[in-house]
Motif scaffolding. Structure first.
Motif, PDB file in Angstrom:
ATOM      1  N   PHE A  40       0.861  -1.178   0.000  1.00 15.28           N
ATOM      2  CA  PHE A  40       0.000   0.000   0.000  1.00 15.28           C
ATOM      3  C   PHE A  40       0.892   1.221   0.000  1.00 15.28           C
ATOM      4  O   PHE A  40       1.808   1.329   0.829  1.00 15.28           O
ATOM      5  N   VAL A  41       0.647   2.138  -0.927  1.00 18.38           N
ATOM      6  CA  VAL A  41       1.378   3.402  -0.979  1.00 18.38           C
ATOM      7  C   VAL A  41       0.344   4.507  -1.070  1.00 18.38           C
ATOM      8  O   VAL A  41      -0.588   4.434  -1.877  1.00 18.38           O
ATOM      9  N   SER A  42       0.473   5.517  -0.201  1.00 15.65           N
ATOM     10  CA  SER A  42      -0.460   6.636  -0.201  1.00 15.65           C
ATOM     11  C   SER A  42       0.282   7.928   0.084  1.00 15.65           C
ATOM     12  O   SER A  42       0.890   8.073   1.153  1.00 15.65           O
ATOM     13  N   GLU A  43       0.196   8.858  -0.860  1.00 17.28           N
ATOM     14  CA  GLU A  43       0.767  10.189  -0.658  1.00 17.28           C
ATOM     15  C   GLU A  43       0.053  10.883   0.496  1.00 17.28           C
ATOM     16  O   GLU A  43       0.686  11.502   1.348  1.00 17.28           O
ATOM     17  N   ARG A  44      -1.288  10.766   0.522  1.00 18.13           N
ATOM     18  CA  ARG A  44      -2.102  11.427   1.549  1.00 18.13           C
ATOM     19  C   ARG A  44      -1.728  10.949   2.959  1.00 18.13           C
ATOM     20  O   ARG A  44      -1.664  11.729   3.899  1.00 18.13           O
ATOM     21  N   GLU A  45      -1.474   9.641   3.084  1.00 21.45           N
ATOM     22  CA  GLU A  45      -1.128   9.070   4.389  1.00 21.45           C
ATOM     23  C   GLU A  45       0.387   9.069   4.627  1.00 21.45           C
ATOM     24  O   GLU A  45       0.840   8.635   5.683  1.00 21.45           O
ATOM     25  N   ASN A  46       1.171   9.525   3.612  1.00 18.74           N
ATOM     26  CA  ASN A  46       2.634   9.561   3.692  1.00 18.74           C
ATOM     27  C   ASN A  46       3.210   8.195   4.073  1.00 18.74           C
ATOM     28  O   ASN A  46       4.033   8.071   4.962  1.00 18.74           O
ATOM     29  N   VAL A  47       2.756   7.144   3.370  1.00 25.83           N
ATOM     30  CA  VAL A  47       3.179   5.805   3.764  1.00 25.83           C
ATOM     31  C   VAL A  47       3.475   4.920   2.560  1.00 25.83           C
ATOM     32  O   VAL A  47       2.812   4.979   1.534  1.00 25.83           O
TER      33      VAL A  47
END
Length: 165
Positions: A40-47
Motif C-alpha cells: 500500500f502506498v499513499s501520498e495522503r497518508e505519507n506511507v
C-alpha cells in the motif's frame, strides 16, 4: 451508560513504522517468517507499507510494516505514536457513534477505506476537554470486519465464553 451496540471480535492488525522498511522486513519476514500479502502506498497518508500476515482465515492477523514516503512530512508513520493496534469490530458506524457518546476522542479523518480495503477509523492516543477518553498513549484502529470474519469470530467467542473462558 447504555448497552454497547457492537462487539470487539479480535486483533485485526499491528502496525509498525520505521525509517527503513527493509530493516523491518528482516525481522518480521525473514526471521519471523510472516508472508508479504500486499503493498500500500499513499501520498495522503505519507506511507509506503508492506502488508504481512500471520495465521490463516478469520484468525489471520495483519502486520503492517510502514515507512514514510517523506520523513519530513506528516503523518510521520515512522514515529512511535503512529505504531498502532487494529481491532476487528462487527459494526463500525455504531461503534463510532456509541463510543463518541461515551467521550471517546477519534483522530481526524472519520471512517474511511484503509490499506487492506476495510473501513477504518482511529481512536486518538490523547484525550481532550471535549472527549476525555482516549487510547492513553496508544493509537487504536477500529476495523469493520467482513461478514465471514464476524461470523467466525462470534462463533469462536461464543463457544469460549460459554465454556467459561
Amino acid at each position: 451508560m447504555s448497552a454497547r451496540p457492537f462487539r470487539v471480535l479480535g486483533i485485526q492488525q499491528i502496525a509498525i513504522g520505521g525509517l527503513d522498511k527493509q530493516r523491518l522486513r528482516r525481522l518480521w519476514v525473514e526471521l519471523f517468517g510472516l508472508s508479504v500479502t500486499g503493498y500500500f502506498v499513499s501520498e495522503r497518508e505519507n506511507v509506503d507499507e508492506d502488508i504481512c500476515t500471520i495465521g490463516t482465515g478469520p484468525f489471520a492477523v495483519e502486520v503492517d510494516l510502514m515507512q514514510p514516503l517523506d520523513p519530513e512530512k506528516k503523518p510521520a508513520v515512522h514515529a512511535t505514536p503512529l505504531n498502532h493496534v487494529g481491532l476487528w469490530v462487527d459494526d463500525l458506524p455504531r461503534a463510532v457513534e456509541w463510543l463518541s457518546a461515551q467521550g471517546v476522542r477519534f483522530a481526524p479523518g472519520g471512517i474511511r477505506r484503509g490499506a487492506a480495503g476495510f473501513d477504518i477509523c482511529f481512536i486518538h492516543p490523547k484525550g481532550n476537554d471535549e472527549f476525555p477518553v482516549s487510547g492513553e498513549g496508544v493509537l487504536i484502529e477500529l476495523v469493520q470486519a467482513p461478514p465471514e470474519v464476524v461470523q467466525a469470530l462470534k462463533t469462536w467467542a461464543d463457544a469460549h465464553t460459554d465454556a467459561g473462558g
